[in-house]
Structure formats: structure tokens, C-alpha cells
Design a protein around this motif. Sequence first.
Motif, short mmCIF file in Angstrom:
data_model
loop_
_atom_site.label_atom_id
_atom_site.label_comp_id
_atom_site.label_asym_id
_atom_site.label_seq_id
_atom_site.Cartn_x
_atom_site.Cartn_y
_atom_site.Cartn_z
N ALA A 69 33.81 42.13 59.40
CA ALA A 69 32.95 43.05 58.67
C ALA A 69 33.79 44.09 57.93
N ARG A 70 34.85 44.57 58.56
CA ARG A 70 35.73 45.56 57.93
C ARG A 70 36.39 44.97 56.69
N ILE A 71 36.83 43.72 56.79
CA ILE A 71 37.47 43.06 55.65
C ILE A 71 36.48 42.92 54.50
N ALA A 78 37.05 47.42 47.03
CA ALA A 78 38.07 47.11 46.04
C ALA A 78 37.44 46.57 44.76
N ASN A 79 36.40 45.75 44.89
CA ASN A 79 35.72 45.23 43.71
C ASN A 79 35.04 46.34 42.92
N VAL A 80 34.42 47.27 43.62
CA VAL A 80 33.78 48.40 42.95
C VAL A 80 34.83 49.26 42.26
N ARG A 81 35.94 49.53 42.95
CA ARG A 81 37.01 50.33 42.35
C ARG A 81 37.52 49.66 41.08
N ARG A 82 37.73 48.37 41.13
CA ARG A 82 38.23 47.63 39.97
C ARG A 82 37.24 47.69 38.81
N ARG A 83 35.97 47.52 39.09
CA ARG A 83 34.96 47.59 38.04
C ARG A 83 34.90 48.99 37.41
N ASP A 90 40.63 51.79 32.15
CA ASP A 90 41.92 51.84 32.86
C ASP A 90 42.13 50.53 33.59
N ALA A 91 42.30 49.46 32.84
CA ALA A 91 42.43 48.13 33.43
C ALA A 91 43.70 47.99 34.25
N ALA A 92 44.66 48.92 34.09
CA ALA A 92 45.91 48.85 34.86
C ALA A 92 45.73 49.38 36.28
N GLY A 93 44.55 49.86 36.61
CA GLY A 93 44.30 50.29 37.98
C GLY A 93 44.77 51.71 38.28
N GLY A 94 44.86 52.56 37.28
CA GLY A 94 45.24 53.93 37.54
C GLY A 94 46.73 54.18 37.41
#
Length: 105
Positions: A69-71, A78-83, A90-94
Amino acid sequence: MTRRDGLIKVIDLLHAEITAMKTNDVDALDKATSAKLAALNDLAAIDGGMLEPGVRELAEEAHRLNETARIYCNLMAANVRRRLQILAGDAAGGYRANGHLAAYA
């Protein structure tokens, strides 16, 4: 309630949480998580004493499911952060090519 019964309930609720995350069912996730926390509180309230047979194995299964569940939760975050990064342009991820963190106003 015995420890065994309590662990079986927690395991069932962990399965429900994982299923809710897989299907993006926020209401089901909220219900399963609330019920799991209540079941854990009930389990913690059980007095000491001898462990019933199979309790250690059930606790290990609950631990494995909790890690699963944690994974899933971390992957969803991570998917939300990427979107959000893509939406912010900022497609380079910050991070920039020079290795420094991008400045935000």
C-alpha cells in the motif's frame, strides 16, 4: 476479539485499500483507511498474554500488504508531482541542466 481475528480484519482492510488505490476510488480508500485505523486501535487494545497460533504469520502478511500500500501511495504521489511539473512547464522535474534547483516566484 482475538489478535488473530484483529489481524485478519486489518489484512482484509489493507486489501480494500490497495484495491481502492488501483481503481482510483477515493471514497473506498477513505472508508478502508478509516476502518483499518480503527481496527488497528482495537488490536492495540488487546491485553498481553499468549500469542495464538498463526499470529506471527498474519502480522507478517499485514506488514507485507502495508508495504505494498505504501508503494502504491508513493507511486500515485510521484505521478501527481510529475503531472504538476508538466502543467507548470517544468518537464525537467524542478532541476535544471546545471544541477541547481529551479527558482519559483
